[in-house]
Design a protein around this motif. Structure first.
Motif, mmCIF file in Angstrom:
data_model
loop_
_atom_site.group_PDB
_atom_site.id
_atom_site.type_symbol
_atom_site.label_atom_id
_atom_site.label_comp_id
_atom_site.label_asym_id
_atom_site.label_seq_id
_atom_site.Cartn_x
_atom_site.Cartn_y
_atom_site.Cartn_z
ATOM 1 N N UNK A 137 1.001 -1.330 0.031
ATOM 2 C CA UNK A 137 -0.024 -0.057 -0.072
ATOM 3 C C UNK A 137 0.773 1.248 0.039
ATOM 4 N N UNK A 138 0.141 2.370 -0.465
ATOM 5 C CA UNK A 138 0.972 3.743 -0.492
ATOM 6 C C UNK A 138 1.321 4.157 1.045
ATOM 7 N N UNK A 139 1.952 5.082 1.051
ATOM 8 C CA UNK A 139 2.199 5.696 2.614
ATOM 9 C C UNK A 139 0.635 6.514 2.771
ATOM 10 N N UNK A 140 0.641 6.147 4.112
ATOM 11 C CA UNK A 140 -0.777 6.593 4.590
ATOM 12 C C UNK A 140 -1.867 5.819 4.602
ATOM 13 N N UNK A 141 -1.841 4.976 3.485
ATOM 14 C CA UNK A 141 -2.979 4.022 3.391
ATOM 15 C C UNK A 141 -2.928 2.829 4.691
ATOM 16 N N UNK A 142 -4.278 2.610 5.022
ATOM 17 C CA UNK A 142 -4.524 1.878 6.049
ATOM 18 C C UNK A 142 -4.830 0.492 5.670
ATOM 19 N N UNK A 143 -4.001 -0.782 6.116
ATOM 20 C CA UNK A 143 -4.459 -2.060 5.593
ATOM 21 C C UNK A 143 -5.725 -2.338 6.156
ATOM 22 N N UNK A 144 -6.094 -2.011 7.336
ATOM 23 C CA UNK A 144 -7.469 -2.320 7.992
ATOM 24 C C UNK A 144 -8.682 -1.920 6.849
ATOM 25 N N UNK A 145 -8.289 -0.442 6.483
ATOM 26 C CA UNK A 145 -9.429 0.202 5.869
ATOM 27 C C UNK A 145 -9.280 -0.815 4.337
ATOM 28 N N UNK A 146 -8.324 -0.846 3.843
ATOM 29 C CA UNK A 146 -8.179 -1.647 2.603
ATOM 30 C C UNK A 146 -8.716 -3.012 2.596
ATOM 31 N N UNK A 147 -8.495 -3.645 3.773
ATOM 32 C CA UNK A 147 -9.105 -5.188 4.023
ATOM 33 C C UNK A 147 -10.748 -4.884 4.018
ATOM 34 N N UNK A 148 -11.162 -3.991 4.786
ATOM 35 C CA UNK A 148 -12.636 -3.929 4.921
ATOM 36 C C UNK A 148 -13.427 -3.454 3.605
ATOM 37 N N UNK A 149 -12.833 -2.451 2.803
ATOM 38 C CA UNK A 149 -13.383 -2.165 1.577
ATOM 39 C C UNK A 149 -13.340 -3.255 0.775
ATOM 40 N N UNK A 150 -12.248 -3.856 0.455
ATOM 41 C CA UNK A 150 -12.352 -4.833 -0.555
ATOM 42 C C UNK A 150 -12.857 -6.096 -0.139
ATOM 43 N N UNK A 151 -12.877 -6.672 1.046
ATOM 44 C CA UNK A 151 -13.596 -7.804 1.661
ATOM 45 C C UNK A 151 -15.100 -7.727 1.252
#
Length: 269
Positions: free
Chosen positions: A188-202
């Motif tokens: 992920x890019x600087x500042x991106x949240x893994x938790x947010x990415x996971x929530x959105x994509x799942x």
């Protein structure tokens, strides 16, 4: 003992010089513009490039130069690889990383078939291992190579509004794999949240699977329902070719991809 330290110093000096020389050559390539002829060939093969803002096109030039210096193209089944093919593929591969610090460090080879090609798929379920031959238009291996059908690559690039682009798809897999595995979670890019990415994509993936299973129309290709890694790859295709449709249908997915690539295709003319 003196000989040992002298030899060690010489080796260290050589390695430092080699690193400096490689870094200098890399920077020269990144700062070298494409020729007018090369730009025309790219725009003819990949009309999507015509929509890019000027600052991104400048960055893209240098990355295409670096890509072509690093990667070798091989034609399969009698295909003669042309400059147009190399430029078209390189431009689309570099578009994904045109505004980021990511790079295809491990990619050195691209294989191009004239048309769709056969590939053996191996699957294991418990103790049972099965193999079958399937027909593909593209394939991305961990740490390379990338394998492409030129017929499908050419058509996918020329029709830049249908959300179907095999080159963008396979290089999305390459980017996905940079995190250590092709699972739909890239670096992920600087500042991106893994938790947010996971929530959105799942959430989006589960919704997509339900829509596909019920026969409803989806902006993202139904093939994305076959796995998280494929959902990511087909979302990337739509992000670049149908950005307004993706943003309207799944705004949070668009937002995450925009942050990942540091790009906003909706704003391109």
């Amino acid at each position: 003992m003196l000989f040992f330290f002298t030899a060690l110093a010489l080796i260290a000096g050589f390695l430092l010089y080699r690193y400096w020389s490689k870094s200098r050559a890399r920077q020269q390539l990144l700062s070298t513009p494409l020729t007018d002829r090369q730009r025309v060939l790219i725009e003819q093969q990949v009309p999507l490039i015509r929509r890019l803002p000027l600052d991104l096109r400048v960055k893209l030039d240098g990355k295409v130069n670096l890509f072509l210096d690093q990667v070798r193209f091989f034609g399969c089944d009698g295909l003669d690889v042309t400059e147009e093919m190399e430029l078209a593929i390189a431009a689309q591969a570099c578009l994904l990383i045109g505004n980021s610090d990511l790079w295809y460090e491990n990619l050195t080879t691209i294989l191009i078939y004239p048309n769709a090609f056969k590939s053996r798929q191996r699957r294991q379920e418990g103790y049972v291992v099965s193999e079958k031959e399937i027909v593909r238009t593209g394939e991305s291996w961990d740490r390379g190579p990338v394998i492409l059908s030129w017929t499908h690559s050419k058509l996918g690039a020329l029709n830049d509004h249908d959300g179907q682009n095999v080159v963008l798809h396979e290089f999305a897999h390459q980017i996905d794999d940079m995190s250590g595995g092709t699972n739909g979670v890239p670096i992920l890019s600087d500042g991106q949240s893994f938790a947010e990415w996971e929530r959105v994509f799942l959430t989006a993936y589960d919704s997509h699977v339900r829509a596909v299973e019920s026969g409803r129309h989806t902006v993202i290709d139904p093939y994305g329902a076959t796995g998280h890694e494929e959902f990511f790859a087909v979302s990337v295709e739509v992000f670049f070719e149908q950005p307004r449709a993706l943003k309207a249908a799944v705004p949070e997915v668009y937002d995450q991809l925009s942050k990942l690539f540091r790009l906003d295709p909706v704003s391109w003319a």
